[in-house]
Every structure is written in structure tokens, then in C-alpha cells.
Motif scaffolding. Structure first.
Motif, short mmCIF file in Angstrom:
data_model
loop_
_atom_site.label_atom_id
_atom_site.label_comp_id
_atom_site.label_asym_id
_atom_site.label_seq_id
_atom_site.Cartn_x
_atom_site.Cartn_y
_atom_site.Cartn_z
N MET A 1 1.87 1.10 -1.70
CA MET A 1 1.02 0.35 -2.27
C MET A 1 0.69 0.89 -3.63
O MET A 1 0.67 2.16 -3.85
CB MET A 1 -0.11 -0.23 -1.58
CG MET A 1 0.31 -1.00 -0.32
SD MET A 1 -1.19 -2.18 0.31
CE MET A 1 -0.39 -2.83 1.51
N THR A 2 0.33 0.08 -4.58
CA THR A 2 -0.28 0.52 -5.86
C THR A 2 -1.67 1.13 -5.67
O THR A 2 -2.28 1.00 -4.39
CB THR A 2 -0.56 -0.76 -6.74
OG1 THR A 2 -1.38 -1.55 -6.41
CG2 THR A 2 1.03 -1.52 -6.94
N GLU A 292 11.93 -5.11 4.46
CA GLU A 292 12.48 -4.60 3.33
C GLU A 292 11.83 -4.79 2.20
O GLU A 292 10.93 -5.82 2.22
CB GLU A 292 13.97 -5.23 3.40
CG GLU A 292 13.99 -6.71 3.18
CD GLU A 292 15.46 -7.32 3.12
OE1 GLU A 292 15.91 -7.80 1.93
OE2 GLU A 292 16.02 -7.36 4.17
N ASP A 293 12.15 -4.45 0.99
CA ASP A 293 11.59 -4.83 -0.19
C ASP A 293 11.64 -6.25 -0.81
O ASP A 293 12.74 -6.68 -0.58
CB ASP A 293 11.94 -3.91 -1.23
CG ASP A 293 11.41 -2.32 -1.23
OD1 ASP A 293 10.94 -2.06 -0.11
OD2 ASP A 293 11.99 -1.50 -1.96
N GLU A 295 10.20 -9.43 -3.34
CA GLU A 295 9.33 -9.86 -4.69
C GLU A 295 8.70 -10.99 -4.15
O GLU A 295 9.48 -11.93 -3.59
CB GLU A 295 10.14 -9.89 -5.61
CG GLU A 295 9.47 -10.25 -7.17
CD GLU A 295 10.37 -10.14 -8.26
OE1 GLU A 295 9.68 -10.91 -9.13
OE2 GLU A 295 11.30 -9.53 -8.43
N LEU A 300 6.34 -6.63 -6.21
CA LEU A 300 7.21 -5.90 -5.23
C LEU A 300 6.49 -5.48 -4.08
O LEU A 300 5.52 -4.67 -3.98
CB LEU A 300 8.08 -4.78 -5.77
CG LEU A 300 9.03 -4.14 -4.84
CD1 LEU A 300 10.07 -5.33 -4.68
CD2 LEU A 300 9.40 -2.95 -5.68
N VAL A 301 6.76 -6.28 -2.87
CA VAL A 301 6.01 -6.02 -1.53
C VAL A 301 7.11 -4.87 -0.91
O VAL A 301 8.35 -5.17 -0.81
CB VAL A 301 5.82 -7.13 -0.76
CG1 VAL A 301 5.33 -6.59 0.73
CG2 VAL A 301 4.86 -8.23 -1.24
N ARG A 302 6.56 -3.72 -0.60
CA ARG A 302 7.45 -2.54 -0.08
C ARG A 302 7.69 -2.85 1.47
O ARG A 302 6.72 -3.39 2.01
CB ARG A 302 6.96 -1.13 -0.28
CG ARG A 302 6.68 -0.91 -1.92
CD ARG A 302 8.05 -0.61 -2.33
NE ARG A 302 7.98 -0.23 -3.87
CZ ARG A 302 8.89 0.11 -4.94
NH1 ARG A 302 10.33 -0.08 -4.18
NH2 ARG A 302 8.74 0.66 -5.99
N ALA A 303 8.82 -2.47 1.89
CA ALA A 303 9.17 -2.64 3.34
C ALA A 303 7.94 -1.76 4.04
O ALA A 303 7.42 -0.48 3.66
CB ALA A 303 10.34 -1.80 3.45
N GLU A 305 4.84 -2.89 4.30
CA GLU A 305 3.50 -3.35 3.84
C GLU A 305 3.23 -4.71 4.57
O GLU A 305 4.12 -5.66 4.59
CB GLU A 305 3.48 -3.31 2.43
CG GLU A 305 3.56 -1.95 1.88
CD GLU A 305 3.44 -2.07 0.23
OE1 GLU A 305 3.28 -1.25 -0.47
OE2 GLU A 305 3.71 -3.29 -0.34
#
Length: 401
Positions: A1-2, A292-293, A295, A300-303, A305
Motif C-alpha cells: 500500500m501507499t 489482481e491489481d 483500479e 490502484l488497489v494491488r493484488a 489488498e
């Protein structure tokens, strides 16, 4: 995550049926925001209607993946398993076994009996005279009786499973040890009923599920116990909470109540609007994990998360509902998310609708001048639970001495 610092969630303590205004700010400025719940890992929170529908309905977001994570949650215990922890095809397999009992046609056949139960409860209220606690005398026994008869659970045992049901919804009301103990007792109770039904089958849903287990090998014994327990808890808890919630909202919106009393044919649509308007949960629902990634909401939600959905916030989305902060019992806009969306859309939604319709029509028809015995400020609210609603709400009506 960021690396952006997550917001503590829930943003504030539940305040009656008022939705925290920060949700409106987030929909406008930060529709996908990072949050940290009391337990579990950091998550994303979706607040817009369209984003919520994607998370709830898109197969790229998984509930079953939560079993492999320290999922974000409001309580130390993490009771997992059952339908709510599954993805298709396992989820579809189990849901099919009970879905036919909750179709619109089958549920509508329960209307006369539901009306009979409601009338009997009001008869007793009138006989004893007001003021009465709507929760204890009407809101709880109505859905409990209906689900007991449908599933095949003795109503006489309601005192026990009402207590145990709190374990499935408690955040701080019960200790972790009590939660574990009550869940074990509920599962043990259901296992005992299953053993009885194997000896003496009946014309009820529990016997049908046992047949699916024993004759067709469509579910395991553990799945059978969890499924039956889930139906019993979900089949009464939320409706028993929403009945007094709806009455509270109507009594605190007298103009809308007067219009409804003048035209009771609007009751079905009123139920839908009240489902949209009332923020039943104290926080967002169960997390879904991105496989999966993806948007979402400009992020962008990463796989891997988790994303949580605030259906209450989505139901107030200005892009979907006109003047969403206002109660409008004749509203006919987009479908609300009060019953969820996608594969986990509430299995008993049609039954809940029926019970809520019958409850409102019966109370407004048979108890003219229904009102708070003292004032709205005297309503006692639940605390330490996943849902918000009156613990005790004392009402009276015309003709009560």
C-alpha cells in the motif's frame, strides 16, 4: 500500500442513526481511503455507490481470501467459516441449497402467517395496555417466530439462542471468551437439533438441509451446522433491529409518517427507502481481497489488498440519489445496497422485506397515534455491537389510559 497514514476506523462512535458527515467528504474528495480498524491489517474503504458495487460484485474481489489474512475487523475474535467466508463455486453450492426457500414466490406464501403472528403480538400489546417496549413485545418475537417455524427451531428455546446470537454481532458487548463460548453453544444446540431431525424428519428447512447432506452429499456436517446457525441468527437479528429503527425514523419525521398513514399502499416503497436511509452497521462490511491489481475510485488497489465497503455511505451517494440526506418514502431511484450486492446479496432479503412491510402496516393500522411514551431522547441504544438500533424503545398510542 501507499505510505499515507491510514485513518482510524470507525471515524467516530455510533450516534443513534446519524451517519458521520466525514463519509460525504470522502465521497467527494477521497472515495477510496486507507483505514485502520481496531484489529487486523490496514484496508481501503470504498464510499461511492459504483465503487461499492464493483467490490461487492466483481469476482476480482474475494471473500475467501480473507481466510489467509489477518483481516481488518472491529473485534478481537475472528469467527470465520460459513457462507460469508466463501467464494463461488463453494458459495454457490451451499447457497443453492437454501435459496429456493427464500424466493419471492415462496416468501409471499408466508405473508398470511406473518400477518397472523404480527396481529397476535399487537393483540397482546393492546390487552396489556401501553406504554410497551416495542423491541421486546413486537420487534424481536415477530422475526424470531417466523424463522423458527421456517427452519424448524423450537420457539421455546428463543431465550437461549437470543443470548448466543449476540456472539456473532458483538464487538465489545461480550468478552472474547464469551464470544467463543456462545458460538460453541449455538453450534452444539444446532447439532442437537440435527440429530433429532434425523430421527424424526419434519416439513421444515432444517430437515431439507439434512436430506441434502445425508442423501445427496451436497454439504459436509460442519457446513450443515454452520449454515443452519447462520440462517437462525441472520434470520431474526437484523430484522428485529430494523423494525424499531424504522419506527424511530418515522416518528422523528412526522410529515413523512403522516403521508404514509394516509396511503399505506406506499409501505413497500417506504421499506426500500428506509433500508437506504438507515445506517444499520456501525462500520463497513466484511473485507474483500483483490486477486489482481484493480483500479478503483482513481486508486490502484494491488493484488492481496483488502477493500471494505460502507454501504451506508454508498446509499447516500449524491451521484445516484437525489437529495440523499433527506428521507423520501416515495423515492424510486437506483436500488439501495442495504441488502448488499453480488454473490453475497442477502439471502433472506425477500423475507426481511415481507416482515418489515407487515410490521409497519400492522403497527400503523392497529395502533393509531403511535408515539414515544415520553420522547425520542429516552430511547436506549445498543452498544458494543456490529449493528446499531434501539435496545429498548417505549411507545404508546391513542386510547391508552
Amino acid at each position: 500500500m501507499t505510505t499515507t497514514e491510514p485513518r482510524t476506523y470507525p471515524f467516530s462512535a455510533a450516534d443513534k442513526l446519524n451517519l458521520d458527515p466525514i463519509y460525504a467528504h470522502l465521497r467527494e474528495q477521497e472515495p477510496l481511503t486507507r483505514i485502520q480498524l481496531p484489529y487486523g491489517e490496514t484496508a481501503w474503504l470504498a464510499t461511492r455507490y459504483e465503487d461499492a458495487k464493483i467490490v461487492l460484485g466483481d469476482p476480482r474481489f474475494s471473500r475467501a481470501a480473507a481466510l489467509d489474512h489477518d483481516e481488518p475487523r472491529l473485534r478481537p475474535n475472528n469467527p470465520q467459516g460459513g457462507l460469508l467466508s466463501m467464494d463461488p463455486p463453494d458459495h454457490t453450492r451451499l447457497r443453492k441449497l437454501v435459496a429456493k426457500a427464500f424466493t419471492a414466490r415462496r416468501v409471499e406464501q408466508l405473508r398470511p402467517r406473518t400477518q397472523e403472528i404480527a396481529d397476535g403480538l399487537v393483540d397482546r400489546m393492546i390487552e396489556q395496555g401501553g406504554p410497551v417496549d416495542l423491541v421486546e413485545e413486537f420487534a424481536l418475537p415477530l422475526p424470531i417466530t417466523v424463522i423458527c417455524e421456517l427452519l424448524g427451531v423450537p420457539y421455546v428455546d428463543r431465550g437461549d439462542f437470543r443470548v448466543w446470537s449476540d456472539a456473532f454481532l458483538s464487538t465489545t458487548k461480550l468478552t472474547p471468551e464469551q464470544v467463543t463460548d456462545y458460538i460453541d453453544k449455538m453450534f452444539g444446540y444446532i447439532a442437537g437439533l440435527i440429530a433429532q431431525r434425523r430421527e424424526e424428519p419434519a416439513d421444515d428447512l432444517l430437515s431439507a438441509l439434512i436430506a441434502a447432506r445425508d442423501e445427496h452429499d451436497k454439504l459436509s456436517e460442519d457446513e450443515l451446522v454452520r449454515l443452519a446457525a447462520g440462517i437462525l441468527v441472520a434470520g431474526h437479528e437484523t430484522t428485529a433491529t430494523q423494525i424499531p429503527n424504522f419506527v424511530y425514523v418515522l416518528l422523528t419525521h412526522p410529515e413523512q409518517l403522516a403521508e404514509l398513514r394516509a396511503d399505506l399502499d406506499v409501505v413497500p416503497q417506504a421499506v426500500e427507502e428506509l433500508m437506504r436511509y438507515v445506517p444499520l452497521g456501525v462500520g463497513a462490511g466484511f473485507p474483500r481481497y483483490a486477486t489482481e491489481d484493480v483500479e478503483l475510485g482513481g486508486v490502484l488497489v494491488r493484488a492481496g489488498e483488502p477493500v471494505m465497503v460502507s454501504s451506508s455511505a454508498a446509499n447516500r451517494d449524491e451521484a445516484v440519489f437525489n437529495d440523499p440526506e433527506q428521507l423520501d418514502l416515495t423515492r424510486r431511484e437506483a436500488t439501495h445496497l442495504g441488502f448488499g450486492h453480488g454473490p453475497h446479496h442477502c439471502l433472506g432479503a425477500q423475507l426481511a422485506r415481507l416482515e418489515l412491510q407487515v410490521a409497519l402496516r400492522t403497527l400503523l393500522t392497529r395502533l393509531p397515534g403511535l408515539r414515544f411514551a415520553t420522547s425520542a431522547e429516552d430511547v436506549e441504544w445498543k452498544s458494543g455491537m456490529l449493528v446499531r438500533g434501539p435496545q429498548r424503545m417505549v411507545l404508546t398510542w391513542q386510547g391508552v389510559e
